[in-house]
Design a protein around this motif. Structure first.
Motif, PDB file in Angstrom:
ATOM      1  N   LYS A 168       0.790  -1.238   0.000  1.00  0.00           N
ATOM      2  CA  LYS A 168       0.000   0.000   0.000  1.00  0.00           C
ATOM      3  C   LYS A 168       0.824   1.293   0.000  1.00  0.00           C
ATOM      4  O   LYS A 168       0.419   2.265  -0.661  1.00  0.00           O
ATOM      5  CB  LYS A 168      -0.974  -0.028   1.172  1.00  0.00           C
ATOM      6  CG  LYS A 168      -1.884   1.174   1.220  1.00  0.00           C
ATOM      7  CD  LYS A 168      -3.315   0.798   1.218  1.00  0.00           C
ATOM      8  CE  LYS A 168      -4.171   1.995   0.920  1.00  0.00           C
ATOM      9  NZ  LYS A 168      -3.869   3.159   1.783  1.00  0.00           N
ATOM     10  N   ASP A 172       0.008   4.684  -2.100  1.00  0.00           N
ATOM     11  CA  ASP A 172      -0.152   5.996  -1.457  1.00  0.00           C
ATOM     12  C   ASP A 172       0.794   7.024  -2.071  1.00  0.00           C
ATOM     13  O   ASP A 172       0.393   8.156  -2.366  1.00  0.00           O
ATOM     14  CB  ASP A 172       0.144   5.883   0.050  1.00  0.00           C
ATOM     15  CG  ASP A 172      -0.896   5.043   0.785  1.00  0.00           C
ATOM     16  OD1 ASP A 172      -2.013   4.883   0.260  1.00  0.00           O
ATOM     17  OD2 ASP A 172      -0.579   4.547   1.879  1.00  0.00           O
ATOM     18  N   ARG A 175      -0.340   8.169  -5.603  1.00  0.00           N
ATOM     19  CA  ARG A 175      -1.462   9.108  -5.643  1.00  0.00           C
ATOM     20  C   ARG A 175      -1.017  10.507  -5.257  1.00  0.00           C
ATOM     21  O   ARG A 175      -1.353  11.489  -5.921  1.00  0.00           O
ATOM     22  CB  ARG A 175      -2.582   8.637  -4.716  1.00  0.00           C
ATOM     23  CG  ARG A 175      -3.320   7.433  -5.246  1.00  0.00           C
ATOM     24  CD  ARG A 175      -4.469   7.060  -4.339  1.00  0.00           C
ATOM     25  NE  ARG A 175      -3.987   6.746  -2.989  1.00  0.00           N
ATOM     26  CZ  ARG A 175      -4.701   6.141  -2.065  1.00  0.00           C
ATOM     27  NH1 ARG A 175      -5.939   5.786  -2.320  1.00  0.00           N
ATOM     28  NH2 ARG A 175      -4.195   5.877  -0.885  1.00  0.00           N
ATOM     29  N   ALA A 176      -0.245  10.604  -4.167  1.00  0.00           N
ATOM     30  CA  ALA A 176       0.179  11.934  -3.715  1.00  0.00           C
ATOM     31  C   ALA A 176       1.133  12.565  -4.726  1.00  0.00           C
ATOM     32  O   ALA A 176       1.004  13.745  -5.065  1.00  0.00           O
ATOM     33  CB  ALA A 176       0.842  11.832  -2.343  1.00  0.00           C
ATOM     34  N   GLU A 177       2.086  11.756  -5.225  1.00  0.00           N
ATOM     35  CA  GLU A 177       3.083  12.315  -6.134  1.00  0.00           C
ATOM     36  C   GLU A 177       2.480  12.737  -7.467  1.00  0.00           C
ATOM     37  O   GLU A 177       2.910  13.740  -8.045  1.00  0.00           O
ATOM     38  CB  GLU A 177       4.214  11.304  -6.353  1.00  0.00           C
ATOM     39  CG  GLU A 177       5.117  11.195  -5.125  1.00  0.00           C
ATOM     40  CD  GLU A 177       6.073  10.012  -5.164  1.00  0.00           C
ATOM     41  OE1 GLU A 177       6.867   9.862  -4.219  1.00  0.00           O
ATOM     42  OE2 GLU A 177       6.013   9.224  -6.134  1.00  0.00           O
TER      43      GLU A 177
END
Lengths: 364, 364
Positions: A168, A172, A175-177
């Protein structure tokens, strides 16, 4: 990804990824239909978008897993890993839907974009309010739906909880990057950024990590990879991902619109500040710079101005420089991969070599 | 939530939720800063947005958990449950950011919206391209960032994997239902929907399930609740959530702008097709209907027209009808809760009663 080097294995994987993501979304769409039949065409637009695509991110993730787990891993586990990694297509669908709204793009994969199609429905019915706003709202919310489904699909892949939780952090980070990278890109475009380091940061976060490094990490983490393997995948992924995007940048200006599904020279029309453009601007004579500046962000870019701008990109040596950079990054990627190839599954290493070649030498 | 009935426990929980979500986002923002300092102000805009809010969804989730787990559950577990449930504020932040773009809203919680602030930055610097588009892109991507962080924060709460996976379907349902509910709402607004059933579907999915039922389910699932409890929470949540939104609809037309932080009569200006408006349109005499139709979606709605429209909403009996519906739904919610109150923790039942009162009788 139509290179003759693409193996049957790569094609078969792509078909498996498609089957998994379409099956998941069709099941979810049925549940939405029970809320209201009005949701049917909206969910269908996501399904249509998901029918196409190179499946690059799931492919890198699955090969990252197989590189570590080996070709002899259980077939049942392989199937679950493919399902988990196929969820990356939903994240990508969100990125495409929101990108098209932000760029006000008319076409995606040769079809009218979702926001344009919903705008047209609004116009046809003569509904209240602004048709363009309605189209944008439909596309923004559909992207949100796809983004929310990403980890739902990931967790419904059938893999056990410890395995899923191990992978995971890569999801995560992705998505943020990609959100942060996209924001930096929008900022760079607005500023007319010419600083090569700022452009490189966008290239790394929006493209390289998102498209190659993090997917590989996801697969590798699912297989409980050693830190040295994670590092090798960073080396391979960050280099190859940049090369991939640089090829995209060249295709965005020189690509055949019938093959790319986008209008010719679309990147110039949108005023994209790519490494290609920034390099050309740095090297251009005053007259050449004027041509480029005229073409950049010119909504009415015609065949003549496009031809002139392409000439400037070539004669300044910017095209050759980007081609050299792609070649160097491709080599760098293979070297990083080969530091670990003794410990990795040979068929996966071969597939990663083929993916590297296909990604850097493709025509669309 | 300023009702005198609000207990100290409800206020203390709100402070805990705030601390958890701000701590999480501040830690993530530091990581973004390492990618580029340019990301600082952007992440800060999310932090500012998160500093305010009623924390309703985390509150319902935590009380749902405590209702089942009991007041004597371990303090350490309570803290982890609060952290997991606080992640719902990130989902809500995404909904607010994207809503404000879709509604082209100027203000949120009394402050200029993110897309407007970024638009102003673009204008001040005289950057290239359309300033409004730039502002929208910054807000869309910030919403995506927040949405992606939702389950990341949920999974980093410290609860064990089986517990987290047990709660996750409620989180998944929340995300999908709020996107779908919002889409149906946008569709209803555009069509000038007058069908009360279509308006009720929006009310249930966009508001009731999202704000009350699913958060309660999340908490209850974390505590491994029995099916009868889940059903009672559906009864309480769907009824109370509708009542909550109907109160919002009244405040959107009659609320004091100094208390709500939004311009007076904003819902009329936006042309919102609420149950209040649909009821009034059904009951209105021709002259009254003309007044309402003039006011609905009127960007230049002035004090006089607002006053007249408010009069129509009152004299048609629509206001009284919605107030009666709120009272009936409030009672229905309490009845559903009390079917299980013998098996539930008494202090949690009391808090849920107080939350019901505060949500239906609030002034902002």
């Amino acid at each position: 990804m139509t290179s003759p080097m693409s193996s049957i294995a790569v094609d078969a994987l792509r078909a498996q990824v498609s089957a998994h993501v379409l099956q998941f979304v069709q099941r979810q769409a049925e549940q939405l239909h029970q809320i209201s039949p009005e949701l049917g065409p909206w969910a269908q637009a996501l399904i249509s978008l998901l029918r196409q695509g190179k499946r690059l991110r799931p492919a890198f993730a699955v090969w990252g897993w197989q590189a570590v787990a080996g070709a002899h891993a259980l077939q049942a586990v392989h199937e679950q890993v493919v399902a988990a990694c196929a969820s990356l297509e939903l994240l990508q669908a969100c990125a495409l839907l929101h990108d098209d709204v932000m760029d006000a793009s008319a076409l995606r994969r040769g079809q009218p974009t979702v926001h344009r199609r919903w705008q047209a429905v609004h116009e046809q019915h003569g509904w209240q309010g602004n048709s363009a706003h309605f189209g944008e709202a439909a596309a923004i919310l559909l992207g949100d739906l796809a983004l929310g489904w990403t980890d739902q699909m990931y967790f419904s892949s059938g893999l056990d909880a410890p395995t899923l939780l191990r992978g995971k952090p890569a999801l995560d980070a992705m998505r943020a990057e990609v959100s942060a990278g996209q924001y930096l890109d929008v900022l760079a475009q607005s500023r007319g950024e010419t600083d090569l380091r700022a452009i490189e940061t966008v290239l790394i976060y929006k493209s390289a990590k998102y498209t190659v490094e993090r997917p590989l990490h996801l697969g590798a983490l699912l297989a409980d990879a050693a830190p040295a393997v994670m590092e090798a995948f960073t080396g391979y992924g960050v280099a190859l991902g940049q090369a991939f995007q640089l090829r995209d940048d060249l295709l965005g200006v020189f690509g055949d619109s019938e093959v790319t599904g986008k209008p010719a020279g679309d990147d110039l029309r949108e005023g994209k500040r790519t490494l290609l453009v920034a390099t050309a601007l740095q090297r251009a004579q005053p007259a050449q710079r004027l041509v480029l500046q005229d073409a950049l962000g010119c909504a009415e870019l015609d065949a003549d101005l496009l031809h002139q701008a392409r000439q400037v990109l070539r004669t300044t040596g910017a095209v050759a420089s980007v081609e050299q950079r792609i070649t160097a990054l491709h080599q760098q990627a293979l070297q990083a991969l080969h530091t670990q190839s003794a410990t990795l599954d040979p068929s996966a290493v071969q597939a990663l070599e083929q993916l590297a070649q296909a990604a850097t030498q493709r025509h669309h």
